[in-house]
Scaffold this motif. Structure first.
Motif, mmCIF file in Angstrom:
data_model
loop_
_atom_site.group_PDB
_atom_site.id
_atom_site.type_symbol
_atom_site.label_atom_id
_atom_site.label_comp_id
_atom_site.label_asym_id
_atom_site.label_seq_id
_atom_site.Cartn_x
_atom_site.Cartn_y
_atom_site.Cartn_z
ATOM 1 N N VAL A 22 55.955 44.876 49.430
ATOM 2 C CA VAL A 22 55.920 46.090 50.258
ATOM 3 C C VAL A 22 54.517 46.690 50.246
ATOM 4 O O VAL A 22 53.965 47.049 51.300
ATOM 5 C CB VAL A 22 56.953 47.114 49.758
ATOM 6 C CG1 VAL A 22 56.764 48.446 50.477
ATOM 7 C CG2 VAL A 22 58.364 46.590 49.976
ATOM 8 N N LEU A 23 53.924 46.787 49.058
ATOM 9 C CA LEU A 23 52.576 47.359 48.975
ATOM 10 C C LEU A 23 51.551 46.447 49.651
ATOM 11 O O LEU A 23 50.585 46.924 50.253
ATOM 12 C CB LEU A 23 52.198 47.601 47.517
ATOM 13 C CG LEU A 23 53.035 48.673 46.799
ATOM 14 C CD1 LEU A 23 52.594 48.820 45.337
ATOM 15 C CD2 LEU A 23 52.935 50.026 47.510
ATOM 16 N N GLY A 24 51.775 45.159 49.552
ATOM 17 C CA GLY A 24 50.875 44.226 50.238
ATOM 18 C C GLY A 24 50.953 44.390 51.743
ATOM 19 O O GLY A 24 49.928 44.350 52.444
ATOM 20 N N TRP A 25 52.180 44.574 52.237
ATOM 21 C CA TRP A 25 52.334 44.809 53.680
ATOM 22 C C TRP A 25 51.628 46.093 54.092
ATOM 23 O O TRP A 25 50.975 46.154 55.139
ATOM 24 C CB TRP A 25 53.820 44.894 54.025
ATOM 25 C CG TRP A 25 54.075 45.222 55.464
ATOM 26 C CD1 TRP A 25 54.023 44.380 56.527
ATOM 27 C CD2 TRP A 25 54.387 46.515 55.997
ATOM 28 N NE1 TRP A 25 54.296 45.062 57.688
ATOM 29 C CE2 TRP A 25 54.533 46.380 57.392
ATOM 30 C CE3 TRP A 25 54.585 47.767 55.424
ATOM 31 C CZ2 TRP A 25 54.842 47.441 58.213
ATOM 32 C CZ3 TRP A 25 54.905 48.829 56.258
ATOM 33 C CH2 TRP A 25 55.027 48.664 57.635
ATOM 34 N N LEU A 26 51.741 47.123 53.253
ATOM 35 C CA LEU A 26 51.042 48.381 53.544
ATOM 36 C C LEU A 26 49.528 48.164 53.568
ATOM 37 O O LEU A 26 48.823 48.684 54.441
ATOM 38 C CB LEU A 26 51.386 49.428 52.489
ATOM 39 C CG LEU A 26 52.612 50.301 52.772
ATOM 40 C CD1 LEU A 26 52.871 51.236 51.594
ATOM 41 C CD2 LEU A 26 52.424 51.104 54.042
ATOM 42 N N ALA A 27 49.059 47.410 52.596
ATOM 43 C CA ALA A 27 47.617 47.133 52.543
ATOM 44 C C ALA A 27 47.175 46.390 53.799
ATOM 45 O O ALA A 27 46.098 46.654 54.353
ATOM 46 C CB ALA A 27 47.292 46.316 51.301
ATOM 47 N N TRP A 28 48.019 45.476 54.255
ATOM 48 C CA TRP A 28 47.702 44.758 55.489
ATOM 49 C C TRP A 28 47.620 45.734 56.661
ATOM 50 O O TRP A 28 46.722 45.651 57.505
ATOM 51 C CB TRP A 28 48.749 43.678 55.765
ATOM 52 C CG TRP A 28 48.670 43.149 57.167
ATOM 53 C CD1 TRP A 28 49.487 43.436 58.223
ATOM 54 C CD2 TRP A 28 47.667 42.264 57.681
ATOM 55 N NE1 TRP A 28 49.074 42.800 59.356
ATOM 56 C CE2 TRP A 28 47.948 42.065 59.052
ATOM 57 C CE3 TRP A 28 46.568 41.626 57.108
ATOM 58 C CZ2 TRP A 28 47.171 41.250 59.850
ATOM 59 C CZ3 TRP A 28 45.790 40.810 57.923
ATOM 60 C CH2 TRP A 28 46.089 40.628 59.268
ATOM 61 N N GLN A 29 48.583 46.652 56.712
ATOM 62 C CA GLN A 29 48.581 47.624 57.798
ATOM 63 C C GLN A 29 47.303 48.463 57.803
ATOM 64 O O GLN A 29 46.708 48.703 58.850
ATOM 65 C CB GLN A 29 49.805 48.547 57.671
ATOM 66 C CG GLN A 29 51.125 47.888 58.031
ATOM 67 C CD GLN A 29 51.214 47.585 59.514
ATOM 68 O OE1 GLN A 29 50.944 48.431 60.358
ATOM 69 N NE2 GLN A 29 51.574 46.350 59.845
ATOM 70 N N PHE A 30 46.889 48.904 56.635
ATOM 71 C CA PHE A 30 45.762 49.833 56.561
ATOM 72 C C PHE A 30 44.401 49.132 56.625
ATOM 73 O O PHE A 30 43.435 49.733 57.076
ATOM 74 C CB PHE A 30 45.850 50.683 55.292
ATOM 75 C CG PHE A 30 46.781 51.862 55.444
ATOM 76 C CD1 PHE A 30 46.381 52.994 56.137
ATOM 77 C CD2 PHE A 30 48.058 51.830 54.904
ATOM 78 C CE1 PHE A 30 47.234 54.073 56.293
ATOM 79 C CE2 PHE A 30 48.915 52.908 55.056
ATOM 80 C CZ PHE A 30 48.505 54.031 55.750
#
Lengths: 212, 212
Positions: free
Chosen positions: A15-23
């Motif tokens: 989940v945090l990796g996906w967020l990092a990808w988004q940002f």
């Protein structure tokens, strides 16, 4: 229990990796797209084509905002779909065109996907908004700042193709009168998802046709 | 006799030479005038949405502008109107090389919007606009080409749509320019903390006395 803990950590990391990808990841991808579309525009303009069809939408202009930096330039594409906003600034096609009488509305991401309007709150009244098309260079001047007006995303008056009038008496609104050449900039008002939008208004002060 | 012949020849040849010179000069003069005949190039700017939903109609906007300096400030409105290209615009739409729509409308100098046909088949559609100047005007003809896609994906549109990033509720009006929902960050961090807690607890749990 140990296995359960590791599983939770793994899911949390995803989940945090996906967020990092988004940002960060989407910014990297979108900035590449923006540069690609700008290059396509400039190449096609030299051939006399005003509109450039890209994989992300139809591009018609280049936006420059000195407040955002001297090297800031982002393509303007028609529409406000996810694909368009991931490749540049979107022009709401139901509103006036650049330089035309009426309300010319541009929207862009404040975070993620290249974040063209990342510094939107820094905008001040009097700031210049420059738009280049195949035909002309347009100069708009902002009448309101980037932090002067926050509205819910249902505030459709902002998109009035003629002239945006704030229904809230005394609220920040566009200056001028119907028939004027207005520009409206729209982006999200917060870094994370929000139902609110920041809005800035301006008006056209100069249009200089390009000579053949 | 020689002198007489020469005089006769001169009498015949001289007017002919003068006549030819006159024709040549007149031709040169006319040619020079042609070179400097007022002729203003124009640019067609064709705008269509990048994506049109199945069963909907594309809005096609055409703006023809002269590639010439803007009229001076204070010029009379009537004269400004005369500086605008007028004539007719023909818009055609093709799908897979086959024409599906063609329409010609008068162009009086202001942008025109043409509502295209209902598009029921997904695919790639090419739009062409050809401006033919009215007789007796100084403006030249122009054309522009662009394209749009027809799809049945309802996630795109002028308003925000729901998505994995916690997008706005469907039916919103202002474009979705935001980032991921803060709840994703909270979820990811919570999972990580819970997982770490489980791992630590598992490691600190007293071992079975039978293993001592």
């Amino acid at each position: 229990m140990l296995v359960g803990g590791i599983a939770l950590i793994t899911v949390g990391a995803i989940v945090l990796g996906w967020l990092a990808w988004q940002f960060w990841g989407t910014n990297w991808v979108s900035k590449g797209r923006q540069a690609e579309v700008v290059a396509d525009l400039q190449e096609n303009w030299s051939d006399g084509q005003g509109t450039v069809e890209t994989d992300f939408g139809n591009a018609t202009g280049i936006l420059r905002v000195p407040r955002f930096g001297s090297d800031y330039e982002v393509p303007i594409l028609e529409g406000t779909t996810d694909e368009v906003l991931a490749a540049g600034v979107g022009h709401d096609e139901d509103t006036a065109g650049v330089g035309e009488n009426g309300n010319f509305v541009l929207a862009a991401h404040r975070v993620t996907h290249g974040e063209p309007f990342a510094d939107f709150p820094d905008l001040r009244d009097g700031d210049l908004v420059l738009i280049e098309t195949v035909n002309a260079d347009y100069t708009y001047v902002l009448d309101t700042g980037g932090a002067d007006l926050i509205v819910p995303f249902t505030a459709d008056w902002v998109l009035d193709p003629q002239f945006p009038v704030n229904p809230d008496p005394g609220g920040t609104t566009a200056l001028g009168k119907p028939g004027d050449q207005i520009i409206t900039l729209v982006t999200c008002s917060e870094i994370f998802h929000t139902d609110n939008r920041s809005v800035a208004f301006g008006h056209l002060v100069e249009s200089v046709p390009k000579l053949p | 006799m020689g002198v007489s012949v020469i005089k006769k020849l001169a009498a015949v040849v001289t007017p002919a030479i003068l006549a030819l010179s006159g024709v040549t000069l007149a031709g040169a003069s006319a040619q020079a005038a042609d070179d400097y005949t007022a002729s203003v190039r124009t640019s067609c700017n064709l705008t269509v949405p990048a994506v049109v939903q199945v069963g909907h109609t594309p809005r096609i906007r055409i703006h023809v502008r002269p590639n010439a300096p803007a009229p001076a400030a204070g010029i009379r409105a009537a004269q400004r109107a005369a500086d605008r290209p007028t004539g007719a615009v023909t818009v055609s739409i093709q799908r897979g090389g086959t024409g599906i729509f063609s329409r010609t409308v008068d162009y009086n100098g202001a942008p025109v919007t043409i509502i295209g046909p209902v598009v029921n088949r997904p695919g790639h559609y090419v739009v062409n606009a050809r401006f033919k100047t009215a007789d007796g005007t100084v403006f030249r003809s122009c054309q522009d080409t662009t394209a749009f896609d027809v799809g049945d994906d309802n996630s795109d549109g002028p308003g925000p749509g729901p998505g994995p990033d916690g997008g706005d509720d469907p039916g919103g009006l202002l474009p979705d320019t935001g980032g991921p929902d803060l709840r994703w960050l909270i979820l990811g961090l919570s999972l990580m903390v819970a997982g770490l807690g489980l791992v630590v607890a598992a490691r600190e749990r007293p071992r079975s006395p039978y293993l001592v």
